[in-house]
Design a protein around this motif. Structure first.
Motif, PDB file in Angstrom:
ATOM      1  N   TYR A 132       0.838  -1.205   0.000  1.00  0.00           N
ATOM      2  CA  TYR A 132       0.000   0.000   0.000  1.00  0.00           C
ATOM      3  C   TYR A 132       0.873   1.255   0.000  1.00  0.00           C
ATOM      4  O   TYR A 132       2.074   1.200   0.279  1.00  0.00           O
ATOM      5  N   ASN A 154       1.349   3.573   1.966  1.00  0.00           N
ATOM      6  CA  ASN A 154       2.109   3.915   3.177  1.00  0.00           C
ATOM      7  C   ASN A 154       3.288   2.970   3.399  1.00  0.00           C
ATOM      8  O   ASN A 154       3.915   2.982   4.452  1.00  0.00           O
ATOM      9  N   PHE A 181       3.078  -0.368   3.539  1.00  0.00           N
ATOM     10  CA  PHE A 181       2.696  -1.607   4.222  1.00  0.00           C
ATOM     11  C   PHE A 181       2.589  -2.781   3.235  1.00  0.00           C
ATOM     12  O   PHE A 181       1.887  -2.695   2.229  1.00  0.00           O
ATOM     13  N   ALA A 199       0.927  -5.752   2.351  1.00  0.00           N
ATOM     14  CA  ALA A 199      -0.295  -6.481   2.695  1.00  0.00           C
ATOM     15  C   ALA A 199      -0.289  -7.888   2.114  1.00  0.00           C
ATOM     16  O   ALA A 199      -0.877  -8.805   2.696  1.00  0.00           O
ATOM     17  N   PRO A 221      -7.383 -14.171  10.070  1.00  0.00           N
ATOM     18  CA  PRO A 221      -7.803 -13.145  11.021  1.00  0.00           C
ATOM     19  C   PRO A 221      -7.937 -11.785  10.344  1.00  0.00           C
ATOM     20  O   PRO A 221      -7.484 -11.598   9.208  1.00  0.00           O
ATOM     21  N   ASN A 222      -8.527 -10.838  11.025  1.00  0.00           N
ATOM     22  CA  ASN A 222      -8.619  -9.474  10.506  1.00  0.00           C
ATOM     23  C   ASN A 222      -7.243  -8.942  10.182  1.00  0.00           C
ATOM     24  O   ASN A 222      -6.308  -9.150  10.948  1.00  0.00           O
ATOM     25  N   GLY A 223      -7.134  -8.305   9.013  1.00  0.00           N
ATOM     26  CA  GLY A 223      -5.858  -7.712   8.635  1.00  0.00           C
ATOM     27  C   GLY A 223      -4.916  -8.663   7.917  1.00  0.00           C
ATOM     28  O   GLY A 223      -3.806  -8.283   7.555  1.00  0.00           O
ATOM     29  N   ALA A 224      -5.367  -9.903   7.672  1.00  0.00           N
ATOM     30  CA  ALA A 224      -4.485 -10.914   7.067  1.00  0.00           C
ATOM     31  C   ALA A 224      -4.182 -10.645   5.594  1.00  0.00           C
ATOM     32  O   ALA A 224      -3.161 -11.061   5.069  1.00  0.00           O
ATOM     33  N   GLY A 225      -5.123  -9.978   4.902  1.00  0.00           N
ATOM     34  CA  GLY A 225      -4.946  -9.708   3.476  1.00  0.00           C
ATOM     35  C   GLY A 225      -6.045 -10.304   2.599  1.00  0.00           C
ATOM     36  O   GLY A 225      -5.926 -10.314   1.375  1.00  0.00           O
ATOM     37  N   LYS A 226      -7.133 -10.744   3.204  1.00  0.00           N
ATOM     38  CA  LYS A 226      -8.214 -11.380   2.444  1.00  0.00           C
ATOM     39  C   LYS A 226      -8.890 -10.387   1.489  1.00  0.00           C
ATOM     40  O   LYS A 226      -9.022 -10.655   0.298  1.00  0.00           O
ATOM     41  N   THR A 286      -7.850  -7.559   0.461  1.00  0.00           N
ATOM     42  CA  THR A 286      -6.891  -7.060  -0.532  1.00  0.00           C
ATOM     43  C   THR A 286      -6.806  -8.041  -1.703  1.00  0.00           C
ATOM     44  O   THR A 286      -6.846  -7.631  -2.871  1.00  0.00           O
TER      45      THR A 286
END
Ligand code: ADP
Length: 227
Positions: A13, A15, A17, A19, A38-43, A45
């Motif tokens: 991304y 910034n 990051f 992902a 889990p949340n934030g894993a990259g699904k 995206t």
């Protein structure tokens, strides 16, 4: 050819990051596939890139053999997408939202009308068709997006957290409906979830993603046998 093939998919991304860190994934035609993590894993995206809502940094994505970089217009015909956020105009009538979708895909009205009727009835929205989408409950809005995504008979249905925030009873009826279209219409389905229970109950194959990497890719049976 697979319904979906992903090679070396990377997303950084703006910034900085990372992902997605070069993921590979194949989903066979007719499969019911879960991307679990889990949340934030990259699904989101990953799915966002497949639907061309998110721009990838590197890698290759093909939908039924069509490279999305070369011919997204053609890949798009194979895809039905249900994002997490409600992305329809809440002030439009339910049936207008559905019919507009048919228009985008060049479906003639004589074909679109019975298709819309079938979908609205199957998804419990028929009585609401003349009303504005704003009046629907959260679960109904979710089902409206499913009906809309299925209008043009896509071969691959992509659902991002389809039952998030949906109560248990409605979740079960949505599960039954998804099983039915996978079985009866042969639609390949890929969903993201963070409930193992959902993946276990619905899917044949599963990829587990964490911190932008696929940590496991197996059959649901195989996964359960390990637990
Ligand atoms: P999931 O769907 O598995 O919850 P996402 O794909 O939404 O995960 O997000 C993966 C990671 O990328 C998260 O850490 C998230 O904060 C980050 N991320 C998502 N969108 C952006 C963005 N536009 N800019 C920066 N980071 C982002």
């Amino acid at each position: 050819e697979p319904a979906l093939s992903i090679r070396g998919l990377t997303k950084i991304y703006g910034n900085g990051f990372h992902a997605l860190k070069g993921i590979d994934l194949d989903v066979a035609q007719g499969d019911f596939f879960a991307l679990l993590g889990p949340n934030g894993a990259g699904k989101s995206t990953t799915l966002g890139i497949v639907c061309s809502l998110v721009q990838k940094t590197a890698g290759k994505v093909s939908v039924f053999g069509v490279d999305i970089d070369k011919d997204f217009a053609r890949a798009k015909y194979h895809l039905g997408v249900v994002p997490q956020e409600f992305n329809f105009n809440q002030f439009e009538k339910v049936e207008d939202i559905i019919h507009a979708q048919a228009g985008y895909y060049g479906m003639p009205m004589r074909e679109a009308k019975p298709r819309a009727e079938r979908l609205l009835k199957d998804l419990g929205l028929w009585d609401k068709r003349k009303g504005s989408a704003r009046m629907l409950s959260g679960g109904m809005k979710r089902r409206l997006m499913i009906a809309r995504a299925l209008m043009h008979r896509p071969k691959l249905l992509i659902l991002d957290e389809p039952t998030a925030g949906v109560d248990i009873e409605l979740r079960r009826s949505m599960w039954d409906y998804m099983r039915r279209i996978n079985r009866e219409e042969g639609t390949t389905i890929i969903l993201t979830t963070h409930y193992l229970e959902e993946a276990e109950s619905l899917c044949r194959n599963i990829a587990i993603i964490n911190h932008g990497e696929i940590v496991q890719n197996t059959s649901v049976r195989g996964l359960l046998a390990q637990l």
